[in-house]
Design an enzyme around this catalytic site. Structure first.
Site, PDB file in Angstrom:
ATOM      1  N   LYS A 140       2.953  -1.016  11.330  1.00 52.38           N
ATOM      2  CA  LYS A 140       1.691  -1.049  10.589  1.00 52.38           C
ATOM      3  C   LYS A 140       0.598  -1.782  11.365  1.00 52.38           C
ATOM      4  O   LYS A 140      -0.553  -1.810  10.946  1.00 52.38           O
ATOM      5  CB  LYS A 140       1.902  -1.690   9.225  1.00 52.38           C
ATOM      6  CG  LYS A 140       2.741  -0.798   8.320  1.00 52.38           C
ATOM      7  CD  LYS A 140       2.932  -1.345   6.924  1.00 52.38           C
ATOM      8  CE  LYS A 140       3.846  -0.406   6.153  1.00 52.38           C
ATOM      9  NZ  LYS A 140       4.181  -0.854   4.812  1.00 52.38           N
ATOM     10  N   ASP A 149       4.966 -11.865   2.369  1.00 54.36           N
ATOM     11  CA  ASP A 149       5.159 -10.521   2.915  1.00 54.36           C
ATOM     12  C   ASP A 149       3.809 -10.082   3.468  1.00 54.36           C
ATOM     13  O   ASP A 149       2.904  -9.715   2.721  1.00 54.36           O
ATOM     14  CB  ASP A 149       5.644  -9.581   1.815  1.00 54.36           C
ATOM     15  CG  ASP A 149       5.772  -8.135   2.292  1.00 54.36           C
ATOM     16  OD1 ASP A 149       5.450  -7.855   3.470  1.00 54.36           O
ATOM     17  OD2 ASP A 149       6.178  -7.282   1.485  1.00 54.36           O
ATOM     18  N   GLN A 206       1.464  -5.538   4.951  1.00 57.18           N
ATOM     19  CA  GLN A 206       0.238  -4.796   4.705  1.00 57.18           C
ATOM     20  C   GLN A 206      -0.987  -5.537   5.207  1.00 57.18           C
ATOM     21  O   GLN A 206      -1.981  -4.933   5.589  1.00 57.18           O
ATOM     22  CB  GLN A 206       0.095  -4.524   3.203  1.00 57.18           C
ATOM     23  CG  GLN A 206      -0.659  -3.272   2.872  1.00 57.18           C
ATOM     24  CD  GLN A 206      -0.045  -2.026   3.487  1.00 57.18           C
ATOM     25  OE1 GLN A 206      -0.688  -1.336   4.267  1.00 57.18           O
ATOM     26  NE2 GLN A 206       1.198  -1.742   3.153  1.00 57.18           N
ATOM     27  N   CYS A 222       6.953   2.863  -2.936  1.00 57.94           N
ATOM     28  CA  CYS A 222       7.972   1.796  -2.963  1.00 57.94           C
ATOM     29  C   CYS A 222       7.512   0.640  -3.846  1.00 57.94           C
ATOM     30  O   CYS A 222       7.719  -0.525  -3.532  1.00 57.94           O
ATOM     31  CB  CYS A 222       8.308   1.310  -1.557  1.00 57.94           C
ATOM     32  SG  CYS A 222       9.149   2.538  -0.565  1.00 57.94           S
ATOM     33  N   HIS A 262       6.230  -4.766  -3.191  1.00 52.07           N
ATOM     34  CA  HIS A 262       6.938  -3.635  -2.588  1.00 52.07           C
ATOM     35  C   HIS A 262       8.428  -3.821  -2.877  1.00 52.07           C
ATOM     36  O   HIS A 262       8.910  -4.948  -3.021  1.00 52.07           O
ATOM     37  CB  HIS A 262       6.662  -3.658  -1.079  1.00 52.07           C
ATOM     38  CG  HIS A 262       7.177  -2.493  -0.306  1.00 52.07           C
ATOM     39  ND1 HIS A 262       8.498  -2.341   0.018  1.00 52.07           N
ATOM     40  CD2 HIS A 262       6.529  -1.428   0.247  1.00 52.07           C
ATOM     41  CE1 HIS A 262       8.651  -1.240   0.729  1.00 52.07           C
ATOM     42  NE2 HIS A 262       7.475  -0.659   0.880  1.00 52.07           N
TER      43      HIS A 262
END
Length: 407
Positions: A227, A201, A204, A365, A124
């Site tokens: 999220k 990261d 997600q 993104c 991302h």
């Protein structure tokens, strides 16, 4: 097929009863942001209507109550990701701010000209741009581990990039554009064998799988509340305590200080050293409520159910002539990115919206991912625990109707 109480779950999300253009809402834009259960909405409303005051140092009753709830949310996060201490949980606005914090604090203090940072080709923008900015500031070099056409990391090529100059690996646990779930355990082991710290990261991944930062042994882990069925404006940076203690503050102001004079300021201990100013109090309390909700449903149950949804959606999509699935990794989360022959993704998104179906159309993104596949954009349907097979049927029928319209 597992028995998942999807109708019971759906009843907890008031927005799912809305109609869009006189059609029942089919919300399939969960990779961008999830909807909120009533428990989260209630927690925020309760905070603002019954228990709101600024936190820390206040001796009056409302301040003490708000502080207890805020710090209680920190403990909920710690337990949810199995961090060793609540000192390792830093509240930020979201995953993006968390990555910027690590780049500007850890990166600036620990890296120098010529040092290398390794990311992957599926990141991302939030896990690309902060490192590019750091490289421009200090003269470090950004290296990109490639992926194949299925959207899987080429692990051997990743390993070849690791050398004495590599000072940080920053990689997504699950791709927002492709759904690919990376072999992060192997990535961390390979990096740690060379004493290279790893940032994951998890923006997600966190709503879709169990995360244990101690078992993973990652050095930093970042995610956003919105999220994870929580409010926007509240996110988390996890960092190993020793690393965070050695890092300088990211921002200056109130609440991150121990003493201030015009000559010198000394800083608060963890976690407050990195939490300058009045935080998103109600939002963090809402994030705590979201974690309670997800934990009650059960992360393993959610993961198993969403895997069934993805398998069903993929099977249906593969039967539609002219539909091309972008990202077909063997290990994948609930994301179906696709293109249709001769129909621009933005037209797909607009036409599906007329049927009450919310998907995302664009580069997500992740412009380098689009460049890799040679497409300007994709349409992306992304699934959450409240989605159903019937909704996938509505999506597929909508796509078939689109193809007929465009001929």
């Amino acid at each position: 097929m597992s028995i998942f109480p999807v109708e019971q779950v759906r009843a907890d999300f008031p927005i799912l009863g809305e109609k869009i253009r006189n059609k029942p809402l089919v919300y399939l834009d969960n990779a961008a942001s999830c909807q909120k259960p009533q428990a989260v909405i209630d927690a925020i409303v309760h905070t603002y209507s019954r228990e709101y005051a600024n936190i820390h140092r206040g001796v009056h009753t409302l301040s003490v109550k708000a502080t207890d709830k805020f710090e209680g949310a920190r403990e909920k996060v710690r337990a949810f990701i199995n961090a060793n201490s609540d000192k390792e949980i830093i509240f930020v606005r979201g995953a993006t701010e968390a990555i910027n914090l690590v780049a500007q604090s850890y990166g600036k203090s620990q890296l120098k000209a010529g040092d290398e940072i390794v990311i992957s080709a599926m990141e991302h923008h939030a896990n690309i741009v902060p490192w590019q900015m750091l490289c421009e500031q200090i003269g470090a070099v950004l290296k990109v581990a490639p992926m194949d056409q299925a959207g899987e990391l080429l692990f051997d090529e990743f390993e070849k990039l690791l050398n004495a100059k590599t000072k940080l690996v920053a990689i997504t646990q699950m791709s927002n554009a492709l759904g690919t779930i990376n072999p992060v355990e192997n990535i961390i082991a390979a990096a740690h064998a060379r004493n290279i710290p790893v940032l994951l990261d998890g923006a997600q991944a966190i709503p879709h799988m169990a995360v244990d930062v101690q078992a993973l042994d990652c050095d930093f882990y970042v995610f956003s509340g919105h999220k994870l069925y929580g409010p926007s404006g509240a996110g988390v940076l996890y960092g190993k305590q020793a690393l965070l203690e050695a890092m300088p503050p990211y921002q200056g102001g109130g609440d991150m200080i121990r003493t201030v004079t015009f000559e010198k300021t000394t800083y608060a201990g963890l976690p407050h050293k990195f939490e300058a100013g009045t935080p998103a109090i109600a939002e963090v309390i809402g994030l705590g409520a979201a974690i309670d909700y997800v934990a009650a449903v059960g992360v393993a149950n959610i993961a198993a159910y969403e895997a069934e949804l993805l398998a069903y959606a993929t099977e249906q999509a593969q039967q539609i002539k002219g539909l091309n699935i972008i990202g077909q990794a063997a290990h994948k989360g609930g994301i179906l990115s696709f293109t249709l022959d001769r129909i621009h993704p933005h037209d797909i998104g607009t036409m599906l919206d007329s049927l009450g179906i919310a998907i995302r159309a664009g580069h997500h993104c992740a412009m380098p991912v689009m460049d890799f596949y040679g497409v300007p954009a994709t349409a992306r349907a992304s699934f959450a625990m409240y989605n159903t097979r019937q909704e996938i049927d509505v999506l597929m029928q909508g796509i078939k109707s689109l193809i007929e319209v465009f001929g």
